[in-house]
Enzyme design. Structure first.
Site, PDB file in Angstrom:
ATOM      1  N   SER A  86       7.257  15.275   2.398  1.00  0.00           N
ATOM      2  CA  SER A  86       6.364  14.125   2.652  1.00  0.00           C
ATOM      3  C   SER A  86       7.123  12.825   2.800  1.00  0.00           C
ATOM      4  CB  SER A  86       5.351  13.963   1.518  1.00  0.00           C
ATOM      5  OG  SER A  86       4.350  14.924   1.628  1.00  0.00           O
ATOM      6  N   THR A 189       4.515  11.453  -1.526  1.00  0.00           N
ATOM      7  CA  THR A 189       5.028  10.112  -1.221  1.00  0.00           C
ATOM      8  C   THR A 189       5.704   9.551  -2.452  1.00  0.00           C
ATOM      9  OG1 THR A 189       3.357   9.541   0.404  1.00  0.00           O
ATOM     10  CG2 THR A 189       4.278   7.710  -0.835  1.00  0.00           C
ATOM     11  N   THR A 207       7.254   7.236   2.918  1.00  0.00           N
ATOM     12  CA  THR A 207       6.491   8.467   3.174  1.00  0.00           C
ATOM     13  C   THR A 207       6.538   8.870   4.636  1.00  0.00           C
ATOM     14  OG1 THR A 207       4.312   9.490   2.811  1.00  0.00           O
ATOM     15  CG2 THR A 207       4.314   7.282   3.722  1.00  0.00           C
ATOM     16  N   ARG A 217      -1.509   7.212  13.374  1.00  0.00           N
ATOM     17  CA  ARG A 217      -2.093   6.887  12.070  1.00  0.00           C
ATOM     18  C   ARG A 217      -1.040   6.299  11.128  1.00  0.00           C
ATOM     19  NH1 ARG A 217      -1.244   8.345   6.429  1.00  0.00           N
ATOM     20  NH2 ARG A 217      -3.245   8.198   5.371  1.00  0.00           N
ATOM     21  N   THR A 240       0.070   6.631  -4.432  1.00  0.00           N
ATOM     22  CA  THR A 240       0.273   7.852  -3.664  1.00  0.00           C
ATOM     23  C   THR A 240      -1.097   8.480  -3.460  1.00  0.00           C
ATOM     24  OG1 THR A 240       1.389   9.997  -3.582  1.00  0.00           O
ATOM     25  CG2 THR A 240       0.743   9.227  -5.754  1.00  0.00           C
ATOM     26  N   GLY A 241      -1.204   9.296  -2.427  1.00  0.00           N
ATOM     27  CA  GLY A 241      -2.486   9.951  -2.185  1.00  0.00           C
ATOM     28  C   GLY A 241      -3.131   9.480  -0.898  1.00  0.00           C
TER      29      GLY A 241
HETATM   30  C1  SD4 Z   1      -0.494   8.088   3.136  1.00  0.00           C
HETATM   31  N1  SD4 Z   1      -0.350   7.612   0.784  1.00  0.00           N
HETATM   32  O1  SD4 Z   1       0.131   8.069   4.189  1.00  0.00           O
HETATM   33  C2  SD4 Z   1       0.279   8.342   1.857  1.00  0.00           C
HETATM   34  C3  SD4 Z   1       0.323   9.823   1.636  1.00  0.00           C
HETATM   35  C4  SD4 Z   1       0.829  10.209   0.302  1.00  0.00           C
HETATM   36  O2  SD4 Z   1       1.802  11.581  -1.104  1.00  0.00           O
HETATM   37  O3  SD4 Z   1       0.784   9.509  -0.647  1.00  0.00           O
HETATM   38  N2  SD4 Z   1       1.325  11.329   0.125  1.00  0.00           N
HETATM   39  O4  SD4 Z   1      -1.698   7.953   3.059  1.00  0.00           O
END
Ligand code: SD4
Length: 328
Positions: A86, A189, A207, A217, A240-241
């Protein structure tokens, strides 16, 4: 917060006593500043690979390096690791098979740099730092970011490893006709926050974004205030997320502002997640997690769902901690 106010009063009172006249004023002020801010170095970062990143960041801090140097050195370890799918090299591609990277960095003075939708450059965090230090912009994207990187000596390289390519091809085969956005919700991330021995804070976030995202995106990670925020007087936070949800709630800025209002780092992370959870009827089907580091060294970490881990380093310890999800 109380401590900071107290120390602020102490400093004013100290000056009022007239002791300042007996010592060279600049020297005295410098000493007070050091006393006020002296801290044990501390690093906190997201996910399992945060352990290795922290190790590198701590090396910088133990040799009296700055928090800014530490956060960059730390997350570069994840960016260079082809097995972390990631971040950076080996990151999962977008729907069309392109690895596109997002990153940002902030220092203790509130300076910030960021890149988004950057391709073929392994260390987006270092490009973000160059944006911060060499330009009067904050964010560069796409081809502009890549040209800027190349101008500043970054090497162009293919970041799609064989393993990531195979996984992408497998995903594509399974893609139904109606599926448009089919990101799988795996996350790792890295957001990394550090405090150096003079008490300064810095943070970095990097990330490859959500796997198999729609081309173009961009998530929260390169957005100052969403994926990362640092206020040297209060604290720092990183996310993260599911980035869209973090952007919509200005997540990391919110965590720092809640700390400013007196929330503990832990409660600030939970309350910021609470805003997302409430917007989704109490049970969102995705993950978001925050980490926070207050200026006095106190940390917090929280996640919507189970499975989130963070790495914490202070003193000689560098440990991975599991976080219970707020809703499961
Ligand atoms: C995103 N927050 O591109 C990032 C993805 C992520 O662990 O956190 N992955 O939305």
């Amino acid at each position: 917060m109380g401590e900071r106010t107290y120390l602020g009063m102490e400093r004013r009172d100290f000056i009022k006593t007239g002791l300042i006249t007996t010592v060279a004023p600049t020297l005295l002020l410098a000493n007070i500043e050091t006393i006020k801010r002296a801290r044990n170095p501390i690093v906190i970062s997201t996910w399992n690979h945060g352990v290795k990143a922290n190790e590198e960041a701590m090396k910088v801090l133990f040799s009296k390096g700055s928090a800014l140097d530490a956060v960059e050195a730390g997350v570069k370890i994840s960016e260079a690791d082809p097995n972390i799918q990631s971040v950076g090299l080996g990151g999962r591609p977008d729907k069309d098979g392109h690895v596109t990277l997002d990153a940002c960095i902030m220092d203790s003075k509130g300076n910030a740099g960021s890149v988004a939708y950057l391709m073929d450059i392994k260390h987006p965090v270092s490009v973000a730092r160059k944006v911060m230090e060499l330009t009067n912009h904050v964010m560069l994207v796409g081809q502009g970011a890549k040209s800027f990187a190349i101008t500043h000596g970054f090497k162009e390289e293919n970041l799609l490893t064989e393993e990531s390519r195979t996984a992408w091809l497998k995903w594509k085969k399974k893609l139904g006709k109606k599926d448009d956005l089919g990101p799988n919700d795996d996350h790792d991330t890295i957001s990394l926050l550090a405090q150096d021995s003079v008490g300064n804070l810095a943070g970095a976030c990097t990330t490859s974004g959500l796997a198999y995202k729609i081309p173009g995106r961009v998530g929260d990670s390169p957005i100052i205030g969403a994926g990362l925020y640092v206020d040297n007087e209060i604290g720092a936070a990183g996310a993260t997320g599911r980035g869209e949800e973090v952007i919509k709630t200005t997540g990391s800025f919110l965590v720092v502002e809640l700390m400013r209002q007196g929330y503990t780092p832990q409660d600030a992370c939970r309350e910021a997640l609470g805003r997302i959870i409430r917007r989704h009827g109490g049970n969102p089907g995705f993950q978001v997690a925050y980490i926070a580091l207050r200026e006095d060294g106190e940390i917090g970490a929280a996640a919507i769902r189970k499975g989130f881990k963070y790495a914490l380093s202070s003193g000689n310890k560098n440990k991975l901690h599991s976080v219970k999800g707020i809703i499961n």
